[in-house]
Motif scaffolding. Structure first.
Motif, PDB file in Angstrom:
ATOM      1  N   TRP A 139      31.080  12.621 -45.823  1.00 36.63           N
ATOM      2  CA  TRP A 139      30.221  11.461 -45.606  1.00 36.63           C
ATOM      3  C   TRP A 139      29.104  11.907 -44.679  1.00 36.63           C
ATOM      4  O   TRP A 139      29.348  12.319 -43.545  1.00 36.63           O
ATOM      5  N   ILE A 140      27.875  11.821 -45.169  1.00 40.15           N
ATOM      6  CA  ILE A 140      26.716  12.217 -44.379  1.00 40.15           C
ATOM      7  C   ILE A 140      25.854  10.984 -44.145  1.00 40.15           C
ATOM      8  O   ILE A 140      25.461  10.301 -45.084  1.00 40.15           O
ATOM      9  N   ASN A 141      25.566  10.703 -42.898  1.00 41.35           N
ATOM     10  CA  ASN A 141      24.724   9.583 -42.508  1.00 41.35           C
ATOM     11  C   ASN A 141      23.379  10.136 -42.048  1.00 41.35           C
ATOM     12  O   ASN A 141      23.284  10.775 -41.014  1.00 41.35           O
ATOM     13  N   LEU A 180      14.062   5.425 -35.128  1.00 45.46           N
ATOM     14  CA  LEU A 180      13.083   4.355 -35.007  1.00 45.46           C
ATOM     15  C   LEU A 180      13.161   3.358 -36.158  1.00 45.46           C
ATOM     16  O   LEU A 180      12.306   2.489 -36.291  1.00 45.46           O
ATOM     17  N   ASP A 181      14.186   3.471 -36.976  1.00 45.13           N
ATOM     18  CA  ASP A 181      14.420   2.512 -38.058  1.00 45.13           C
ATOM     19  C   ASP A 181      14.749   1.167 -37.408  1.00 45.13           C
ATOM     20  O   ASP A 181      15.701   1.072 -36.626  1.00 45.13           O
ATOM     21  N   PRO A 182      13.972   0.112 -37.681  1.00 48.22           N
ATOM     22  CA  PRO A 182      14.201  -1.164 -36.993  1.00 48.22           C
ATOM     23  C   PRO A 182      15.529  -1.845 -37.361  1.00 48.22           C
ATOM     24  O   PRO A 182      15.997  -2.692 -36.622  1.00 48.22           O
ATOM     25  N   ILE A 183      16.127  -1.478 -38.468  1.00 45.97           N
ATOM     26  CA  ILE A 183      17.390  -2.100 -38.872  1.00 45.97           C
ATOM     27  C   ILE A 183      18.578  -1.421 -38.206  1.00 45.97           C
ATOM     28  O   ILE A 183      19.476  -2.074 -37.690  1.00 45.97           O
ATOM     29  N   CYS A 184      18.605  -0.106 -38.201  1.00 44.73           N
ATOM     30  CA  CYS A 184      19.770   0.594 -37.651  1.00 44.73           C
ATOM     31  C   CYS A 184      19.446   1.397 -36.396  1.00 44.73           C
ATOM     32  O   CYS A 184      20.327   2.071 -35.869  1.00 44.73           O
ATOM     33  N   GLY A 243       5.332   5.858 -40.881  1.00 41.65           N
ATOM     34  CA  GLY A 243       4.714   4.580 -41.206  1.00 41.65           C
ATOM     35  C   GLY A 243       5.209   3.442 -40.344  1.00 41.65           C
ATOM     36  O   GLY A 243       6.044   3.597 -39.458  1.00 41.65           O
ATOM     37  N   SER A 244       4.686   2.262 -40.626  1.00 41.41           N
ATOM     38  CA  SER A 244       5.034   1.092 -39.821  1.00 41.41           C
ATOM     39  C   SER A 244       6.381   0.496 -40.214  1.00 41.41           C
ATOM     40  O   SER A 244       7.006  -0.180 -39.412  1.00 41.41           O
ATOM     41  N   TRP A 245       6.849   0.712 -41.443  1.00 36.21           N
ATOM     42  CA  TRP A 245       8.162   0.213 -41.863  1.00 36.21           C
ATOM     43  C   TRP A 245       9.029   1.407 -42.227  1.00 36.21           C
ATOM     44  O   TRP A 245       8.937   1.978 -43.300  1.00 36.21           O
ATOM     45  N   ARG A 246       9.883   1.806 -41.293  1.00 34.04           N
ATOM     46  CA  ARG A 246      10.650   3.039 -41.434  1.00 34.04           C
ATOM     47  C   ARG A 246      11.987   2.835 -42.141  1.00 34.04           C
ATOM     48  O   ARG A 246      12.690   3.798 -42.408  1.00 34.04           O
ATOM     49  N   HIS A 247      12.339   1.604 -42.428  1.00 31.80           N
ATOM     50  CA  HIS A 247      13.605   1.320 -43.117  1.00 31.80           C
ATOM     51  C   HIS A 247      13.337   1.118 -44.602  1.00 31.80           C
ATOM     52  O   HIS A 247      13.431   0.015 -45.132  1.00 31.80           O
ATOM     53  N   THR A 248      12.992   2.189 -45.285  1.00 31.86           N
ATOM     54  CA  THR A 248      12.755   2.104 -46.713  1.00 31.86           C
ATOM     55  C   THR A 248      13.425   3.296 -47.385  1.00 31.86           C
ATOM     56  O   THR A 248      13.369   4.419 -46.871  1.00 31.86           O
TER      57      THR A 248
END
Length: 86
Positions: free
Chosen positions: A22-24, A29-33, A59-64
């Motif tokens: 399992w690799i995470n 800087l991800d705003p969700i995690c 970028g401005s939205w790093r959780h993609t």
């Protein structure tokens, strides 16, 4: 899901014994995690644990997912897992 992975009689959740690896991959800087990016919820089992790999997005939205999929480390690890040359 974590309830099903908890060893009977223990409060901690075990690493899933049927899972080989399992690799995470995370961006701090991800705003969700970003507040808790590492997968330290699972106690090592039989010498296996979640492998945390830090790889920054942009970028401005790093959780993609497209940013994660474009990451060099992610692509290398995925190729290894699939048995492909990288």
């Amino acid at each position: 899901v974590q309830e099903l992975l908890r060893a009977e009689g223990l409060q901690n959740v075990d690493f899933p014994p049927a899972l080989g690896r399992w690799i995470n991959v995370y961006d701090p800087l991800d705003p969700i995690c970003g507040a808790a990016p590492k997968m330290d919820d699972y106690r090592p089992t039989e010498g296996r644990k979640v492998e945390d790999v830090r790889e920054s997005n942009w970028g401005s939205w790093r959780h993609t997912v497209t940013h994660y999929f474009a990451g060099r480390q992610f692509r290398t690890l995925l190729a290894q897992a699939l048995g492909m040359p990288h």
